[in-house]
Design an enzyme around this catalytic site. Sequence first.
Site, PDB file in Angstrom:
ATOM      1  N   HIS A 139      39.226  78.618  13.816  1.00 54.71           N
ATOM      2  CA  HIS A 139      39.771  79.918  13.425  1.00 54.71           C
ATOM      3  C   HIS A 139      39.906  79.965  11.910  1.00 54.71           C
ATOM      4  CE1 HIS A 139      43.140  83.174  13.958  1.00 54.71           C
ATOM      5  NE2 HIS A 139      42.263  83.489  13.032  1.00 54.71           N
ATOM      6  N   GLU A 148      38.638  85.355   6.257  1.00 60.22           N
ATOM      7  CA  GLU A 148      39.319  84.072   6.091  1.00 60.22           C
ATOM      8  C   GLU A 148      39.358  83.654   4.619  1.00 60.22           C
ATOM      9  OE1 GLU A 148      40.989  82.181   8.506  1.00 60.22           O
ATOM     10  OE2 GLU A 148      40.734  84.126   9.481  1.00 60.22           O
ATOM     11  N   HIS A 207      42.982  83.556   3.028  1.00 62.64           N
ATOM     12  CA  HIS A 207      43.454  82.171   2.985  1.00 62.64           C
ATOM     13  C   HIS A 207      42.736  81.305   1.946  1.00 62.64           C
ATOM     14  CE1 HIS A 207      45.692  83.155   6.567  1.00 62.64           C
ATOM     15  NE2 HIS A 207      44.588  83.490   7.198  1.00 62.64           N
TER      16      HIS A 207
END
Length: 217
Positions: A34, A83, A87
Amino acid sequence: NLYSWIHVTNILCFCFLQMDANDCHDPPKYWTIHGLWPDRAEDCNRTWHFNVTEIKDLMSDMRQYWPDVLHSSLNRTQFWKHEWDKHGTCAATLEVLNSQKKYFGKALELYQHVDLNGCLLKAGIKPSSSYYKMTAIKEALTSFYGVTPKIQCLPPEEGEKAQTIGQIEFCFTKELQLVNCKAPKDESNPMQTHLNLGTGELSVCSDTLPTYYPSEV
C-alpha cells in the site's frame, strides 16, 4: 522514535469493496504494497511533483508488487503519484529516501525483506474458507519477525460473525530497522487506527472475533 510504516495490503479484501475496479476480476493472490509512510508529515515538499520516468527501472516490480486496481490501464500511475505526493515528499527528509527512485525502490526492498507472503505460508496461514483466530495470526507474525506489527481488518458485515484481514503494517526506525508498532507514550499524534479502503473502513483487528482470510473475491 518510530519513523515509518510499510503497509502490506490484501488485494482480495480490497476487491470485496470495489467489485468494479479494473483488476478485481483477477486480483493478485498475494500481499502487495500500500505504501511507505512516515509517522509525521513534517517538512513535506508538496511542490515536488511525481515523475514516472524517474522510476522507469522499477516499473516491472512496481506493477507486480505495488499494483493499482482502481484505475484504468491508461492511468496506472495515479496510485503511485498519490503515495509520492502524500507520503514520499515527507519521507524524503531521510537521505535514504530523498528521491523518487530511492523512495519507491526502498519500499520494494523492504517489502521483499519482510516477505509477508512467505511468513504466513510457513506458519500454515493461507487463504481459506475457514476462519482463523486473530491471536494465532499475531503469534505467528511476532514469532517470525521478533516485533509486533499492526493488523487491520474489515469488521463483520451485518449478519456475519467474522472480520476480514485486510492490511498489515510493519514499523521501522529512522535507520529502517523493524520495531514494534506501538506509539510512544508521549506521542501527541499517535498512529492512526482507522483507514478508509474503498467504501469500507479498516481498523485494528479484534482479538476475539474469528478472522477470514479470503481465498477468492
